[in-house]
Design an enzyme around this catalytic site. Structure first.
Site, PDB file in Angstrom:
ATOM      1  N   GLY A 102      44.546  44.031  56.731  1.00 40.18           N
ATOM      2  CA  GLY A 102      43.432  43.433  58.011  1.00 40.18           C
ATOM      3  C   GLY A 102      44.212  42.385  59.625  1.00 40.18           C
ATOM      4  O   GLY A 102      44.651  43.269  60.578  1.00 40.18           O
ATOM      5  N   ASP A 128      37.559  42.244  52.757  1.00 39.67           N
ATOM      6  CA  ASP A 128      37.147  41.041  53.493  1.00 39.67           C
ATOM      7  C   ASP A 128      36.232  40.953  54.513  1.00 39.67           C
ATOM      8  O   ASP A 128      35.531  40.292  55.242  1.00 39.67           O
ATOM      9  CB  ASP A 128      37.846  39.575  54.356  1.00 39.67           C
ATOM     10  N   ARG A 155      23.120  38.137  35.458  1.00 38.88           N
ATOM     11  CA  ARG A 155      21.938  38.283  34.960  1.00 38.88           C
ATOM     12  C   ARG A 155      22.031  38.237  33.804  1.00 38.88           C
ATOM     13  O   ARG A 155      21.069  37.620  33.564  1.00 38.88           O
ATOM     14  CB  ARG A 155      21.593  39.103  36.122  1.00 38.88           C
ATOM     15  N   ARG A 163      21.483  29.512  31.767  1.00 37.98           N
ATOM     16  CA  ARG A 163      22.603  29.041  32.347  1.00 37.98           C
ATOM     17  C   ARG A 163      22.495  28.805  34.145  1.00 37.98           C
ATOM     18  O   ARG A 163      21.865  29.482  34.704  1.00 37.98           O
ATOM     19  CB  ARG A 163      23.606  29.335  32.492  1.00 37.98           C
ATOM     20  N   GLY A 186      20.215  39.638  44.548  1.00 41.01           N
ATOM     21  CA  GLY A 186      18.950  39.176  44.464  1.00 41.01           C
ATOM     22  C   GLY A 186      19.304  37.873  44.061  1.00 41.01           C
ATOM     23  O   GLY A 186      18.712  37.367  43.415  1.00 41.01           O
ATOM     24  N   HIS A 249      41.193  38.824  42.075  1.00 40.32           N
ATOM     25  CA  HIS A 249      42.346  39.886  42.578  1.00 40.32           C
ATOM     26  C   HIS A 249      41.320  41.127  41.888  1.00 40.32           C
ATOM     27  O   HIS A 249      42.393  42.715  42.067  1.00 40.32           O
ATOM     28  CB  HIS A 249      43.306  40.308  42.556  1.00 40.32           C
ATOM     29  N   ARG A 252      39.571  43.611  43.918  1.00 42.62           N
ATOM     30  CA  ARG A 252      40.848  44.382  45.151  1.00 42.62           C
ATOM     31  C   ARG A 252      40.977  45.829  44.412  1.00 42.62           C
ATOM     32  O   ARG A 252      40.814  47.087  46.085  1.00 42.62           O
ATOM     33  CB  ARG A 252      41.998  43.674  45.128  1.00 42.62           C
TER      34      ARG A 252
END
Length: 307
Positions: A102, A128, A155, A163, A186, A249, A252
């Site tokens: 990064g 990221d 969902r 909730r 969405g 993590h 990742r």
């Protein structure tokens, strides 16, 4: 011994696709007679001279896997240890260096390029996707897909048992990952550090979703200001029980997507070609193809623009 000796270093994170990039660079240069080495444990390993010879056939076995078989590390004080790193590069001796990582890792690559006669390229590798000057980053697509699976499952639960559901993504202080997952899944509301949402807008959007469908589905970047406090206060105001998921993590990991494998291979091959031509810089992804950005022209900040 050939005069062309490449060392490959994976640093900072462990973005899915890094192993593919290592293999692609090995494959590209090994056939041209180069010797290729890996650096164990990132910049920390470089400072200790932890080099290991690499062969394309060996690296290929790891190319389909997440993480990085070379290992990785962070060293926030690396800029103060450049002379030690150069000593190790000379000791082997290494003529060229490829760094995957990064923003911090690419700054380390740039510092090494400025301080030595070694050819250096840096490849953006972070889920990221916050490397300025590059439209895409190795690992981002895989992390989006992983997050999307979690959001879809959230969902399913929300539709069965209404909730207030909030999924936290990684992303550090940026919202690129949360934005992409929320858009493709969405989400009713996406919370990103770059644009905190006023309480009245939070209430309006969330309340509207609850009235319309019986639940609300939020995606939030980990860097959003006071995220847990914000969600708990929202729970109290809308009167619906909060379910907060923090996969952390785990995002990742996982086998790299086809897109990330293609991206990693393309960037690594182009980076190898640039090194062979005696050129250094960041290998960015721009307009659907790799491009060389000289280290002294790298932008310092990637702007976030909501669609």
């Amino acid at each position: 011994m050939t005069d062309h000796r490449l060392a490959i270093l994976t640093s900072g994170g462990d973005s899915p696709g890094m192993n593919m990039a290592v293999w692609a660079a090995c494959h590209r240069l090994e056939s041209a007679g180069w010797e290729v080495f890996g650096v164990r444990e990132g910049f920390a390993g470089l400072l200790k001279g932890e080099f290991v010879e690499l062969k394309a056939a060996q690296a290929l076995r790891y190319s389909r896997l997440g993480g990085t078989f070379l290992g990785t590390s962070r060293d926030p004080d690396f800029s103060q240890k450049i002379p030690q790193a150069l000593e190790q590069l000379r000791a082997w001796p290494i003529s060229h260096l490829m760094v995957l990582g990064g923003n911090g890792s690419l700054r380390g690559a740039a510092a090494l390029a400025r301080a030595s006669g070694v050819g250096v390229v840096g490849l953006p590798g972070t889920i990221d996707n916050d490397v300025a000057g590059s439209e895409d980053s190795i690992g981002f697509d895989t992390a989006v897909n992983s997050g999307l699976v979690l959001l879809d499952q959230f969902r399913d639960t929300a539709e069965a048992l209404p909730r207030l559901c909030a999924l936290e993504t990684l992303g550090g202080g940026t919202g690129f990952l949360a934005e992409r997952i929320g858009q493709t899944g969405g989400a009713d509301l996406i919370l990103v550090p770059e644009a905190p949402v006023p309480a009245d807008v939070l209430d309006s959007v969330t309340g509207g979703a609850i009235r319309r469908q019986g639940f609300a589905l939020l995606v939030a970047s980990e860097g959003y200001p006071d995220l847990e406090k914000t969600l708990l206060e929202l729970e109290r105001r809308v009167g619906l029980r909060l379910r907060f998921a923090r996969p952390s993590h785990t995002m990742r990991g996982g086998r790299p997507s086809a897109h990330d494998r293609f991206l990693a291979k393309s960037l690594a091959e182009f980076g190898a070609d640039m090194l062979a031509q005696g050129r250094s810089g960041m290998i960015a992804w721009q307009a659907g193809q790799p491009a060389l950005v000289p280290f002294d022209r790298m932008p310092t900040h990637k702007e976030f623009a909501r669609a």
